[in-house]
Design a protein around this motif. Sequence first.
Motif, PDB file in Angstrom:
ATOM      1  N   SER A 176     -13.112 -53.487   6.291  1.00  0.00           N
ATOM      2  CA  SER A 176     -14.505 -53.853   6.053  1.00  0.00           C
ATOM      3  C   SER A 176     -15.386 -53.186   7.096  1.00  0.00           C
ATOM      4  N   ALA A 177     -16.667 -53.092   6.774  1.00  0.00           N
ATOM      5  CA  ALA A 177     -17.617 -52.461   7.686  1.00  0.00           C
ATOM      6  C   ALA A 177     -17.782 -53.260   8.966  1.00  0.00           C
ATOM      7  N   THR A 178     -17.641 -54.569   8.875  1.00  0.00           N
ATOM      8  CA  THR A 178     -17.879 -55.424  10.044  1.00  0.00           C
ATOM      9  C   THR A 178     -16.653 -55.606  10.927  1.00  0.00           C
ATOM     10  N   HIS A 179     -15.461 -55.626  10.331  1.00  0.00           N
ATOM     11  CA  HIS A 179     -14.242 -55.931  11.093  1.00  0.00           C
ATOM     12  C   HIS A 179     -13.261 -54.766  11.163  1.00  0.00           C
ATOM     13  N   GLY A 180     -13.582 -53.642  10.560  1.00  0.00           N
ATOM     14  CA  GLY A 180     -12.679 -52.508  10.617  1.00  0.00           C
ATOM     15  C   GLY A 180     -11.411 -52.743   9.826  1.00  0.00           C
ATOM     16  N   CYS A 181     -10.293 -52.238  10.359  1.00  0.00           N
ATOM     17  CA  CYS A 181      -8.999 -52.321   9.684  1.00  0.00           C
ATOM     18  C   CYS A 181      -8.192 -53.483  10.241  1.00  0.00           C
ATOM     19  N   THR A 182      -7.650 -54.302   9.364  1.00  0.00           N
ATOM     20  CA  THR A 182      -6.894 -55.480   9.787  1.00  0.00           C
ATOM     21  C   THR A 182      -5.590 -55.595   9.002  1.00  0.00           C
ATOM     22  N   ASP A 192       0.499 -50.218  14.601  1.00  0.00           N
ATOM     23  CA  ASP A 192      -0.450 -49.368  13.866  1.00  0.00           C
ATOM     24  C   ASP A 192      -1.437 -48.709  14.820  1.00  0.00           C
ATOM     25  N   ARG A 193      -1.881 -49.441  15.829  1.00  0.00           N
ATOM     26  CA  ARG A 193      -2.797 -48.847  16.821  1.00  0.00           C
ATOM     27  C   ARG A 193      -2.124 -47.691  17.554  1.00  0.00           C
ATOM     28  N   ALA A 194      -0.824 -47.806  17.798  1.00  0.00           N
ATOM     29  CA  ALA A 194      -0.097 -46.708  18.441  1.00  0.00           C
ATOM     30  C   ALA A 194      -0.080 -45.476  17.537  1.00  0.00           C
ATOM     31  N   PHE A 195       0.054 -45.675  16.233  1.00  0.00           N
ATOM     32  CA  PHE A 195      -0.061 -44.555  15.296  1.00  0.00           C
ATOM     33  C   PHE A 195      -1.442 -43.920  15.398  1.00  0.00           C
ATOM     34  N   VAL A 196      -2.474 -44.750  15.480  1.00  0.00           N
ATOM     35  CA  VAL A 196      -3.848 -44.247  15.563  1.00  0.00           C
ATOM     36  C   VAL A 196      -4.027 -43.396  16.815  1.00  0.00           C
ATOM     37  N   ARG A 197      -3.514 -43.892  17.949  1.00  0.00           N
ATOM     38  CA  ARG A 197      -3.677 -43.165  19.211  1.00  0.00           C
ATOM     39  C   ARG A 197      -2.941 -41.830  19.210  1.00  0.00           C
ATOM     40  N   SER A 198      -1.847 -41.730  18.461  1.00  0.00           N
ATOM     41  CA  SER A 198      -1.017 -40.529  18.521  1.00  0.00           C
ATOM     42  C   SER A 198      -1.391 -39.480  17.482  1.00  0.00           C
ATOM     43  N   SER A 199      -2.421 -39.740  16.690  1.00  0.00           N
ATOM     44  CA  SER A 199      -2.706 -38.864  15.557  1.00  0.00           C
ATOM     45  C   SER A 199      -3.997 -38.079  15.720  1.00  0.00           C
ATOM     46  N   GLY A 201      -5.812 -37.316  13.104  1.00  0.00           N
ATOM     47  CA  GLY A 201      -6.731 -37.779  12.069  1.00  0.00           C
ATOM     48  C   GLY A 201      -6.141 -38.953  11.313  1.00  0.00           C
ATOM     49  N   ILE A 202      -6.968 -39.962  11.048  1.00  0.00           N
ATOM     50  CA  ILE A 202      -6.501 -41.180  10.391  1.00  0.00           C
ATOM     51  C   ILE A 202      -7.146 -41.299   9.017  1.00  0.00           C
ATOM     52  N   VAL A 203      -6.293 -41.440   7.999  1.00  0.00           N
ATOM     53  CA  VAL A 203      -6.741 -41.662   6.630  1.00  0.00           C
ATOM     54  C   VAL A 203      -6.198 -43.011   6.173  1.00  0.00           C
ATOM     55  N   VAL A 204      -7.087 -43.934   5.866  1.00  0.00           N
ATOM     56  CA  VAL A 204      -6.681 -45.226   5.324  1.00  0.00           C
ATOM     57  C   VAL A 204      -6.501 -45.097   3.819  1.00  0.00           C
ATOM     58  N   VAL A 205      -5.359 -45.524   3.322  1.00  0.00           N
ATOM     59  CA  VAL A 205      -5.107 -45.539   1.876  1.00  0.00           C
ATOM     60  C   VAL A 205      -4.995 -47.002   1.459  1.00  0.00           C
ATOM     61  N   ILE A 225     -11.221 -44.202  12.447  1.00  0.00           N
ATOM     62  CA  ILE A 225     -10.680 -43.569  11.248  1.00  0.00           C
ATOM     63  C   ILE A 225     -11.693 -42.561  10.710  1.00  0.00           C
ATOM     64  N   GLN A 226     -11.192 -41.588   9.986  1.00  0.00           N
ATOM     65  CA  GLN A 226     -12.061 -40.536   9.465  1.00  0.00           C
ATOM     66  C   GLN A 226     -12.277 -40.638   7.953  1.00  0.00           C
ATOM     67  N   HIS A 227     -11.312 -41.197   7.250  1.00  0.00           N
ATOM     68  CA  HIS A 227     -11.326 -41.087   5.794  1.00  0.00           C
ATOM     69  C   HIS A 227     -10.721 -42.351   5.183  1.00  0.00           C
ATOM     70  N   LEU A 228     -11.330 -42.851   4.133  1.00  0.00           N
ATOM     71  CA  LEU A 228     -10.775 -43.930   3.319  1.00  0.00           C
ATOM     72  C   LEU A 228     -10.603 -43.411   1.903  1.00  0.00           C
ATOM     73  N   ILE A 229      -9.391 -43.547   1.369  1.00  0.00           N
ATOM     74  CA  ILE A 229      -9.140 -43.217  -0.034  1.00  0.00           C
ATOM     75  C   ILE A 229      -8.784 -44.516  -0.751  1.00  0.00           C
ATOM     76  N   THR A 230      -9.535 -44.829  -1.786  1.00  0.00           N
ATOM     77  CA  THR A 230      -9.324 -46.050  -2.554  1.00  0.00           C
ATOM     78  C   THR A 230      -9.455 -45.729  -4.037  1.00  0.00           C
ATOM     79  N   ASP A 231      -9.440 -46.763  -4.876  1.00  0.00           N
ATOM     80  CA  ASP A 231      -9.556 -46.516  -6.311  1.00  0.00           C
ATOM     81  C   ASP A 231     -10.957 -46.851  -6.802  1.00  0.00           C
TER      82      ASP A 231
END
Length: 252
Positions: A176-182, A192-199, A201-205, A225-231
Amino acid sequence: MLRTERHARILEHVSAKGSVDVNELARLLAVSGATVRRDLQYLSDRKLLQRTHGGAVIGGISIEVPIQRRMERRRPEKQAIARAAAELVPPGAVVGLTGGTTTTEVARLLVGRGPVTIVTNAVNIAAEVVLHKGVTLVVIGGDARSESYELVGPIAEKTLADYHTDITFLGVDGISATHGCTTHDQLEAATDRAFVRSSGGIVVVADQSKIGKVTFAKICPLRDIQHLITDAGAPGDQLAAIADAGVTVTAV
């Protein structure tokens, strides 16, 4: 409809509404009341919900549906998301994949796209790709979570600190825009935060059911994060708010 898919839909529905009755679920699932009652008893026996006279409640808590019950839920949408995600991966890339049903669909597509290195903490994803030629597989160790098939905790975080991925596809339980990724579990969130730090670029699917939703443990703010892909079924107002925060949003 498979029983596992019915169970997933029941859990999602009761989690969203707080309480449901048998007749409502029977209409939703297009099954008999007797089938619904058997499903509710099965889920109650496993402490995934609480039976009431004529229905069930979840007490307003957002619960984690085990991954094996989510595999078939909205699968066409997840496969469409995965196709868009795989297009972002050039041959030879080092790709991080956290656990989740949508990231699993991404993994299934990556194995046919030429040489790629996959770094994952999800044992089901590792099993999917380990025998494919052209894939170099790195599995992050840690404590196993039966709900998500992920390896999490200090060992996973320490290992990820020694790696760098070109792109990571992040599975979430809410964005969400207010709480980010949870997500539902705090150890999973930390890994998951460790994945974020080591990458790089982050794409949320994430399918539509995750958009605008907030769950227990924060993974990261939207600025990470840089990109969100959703339906295409995701709520437009929520997507607009996420895009306004600087995230590229793709709805397929």
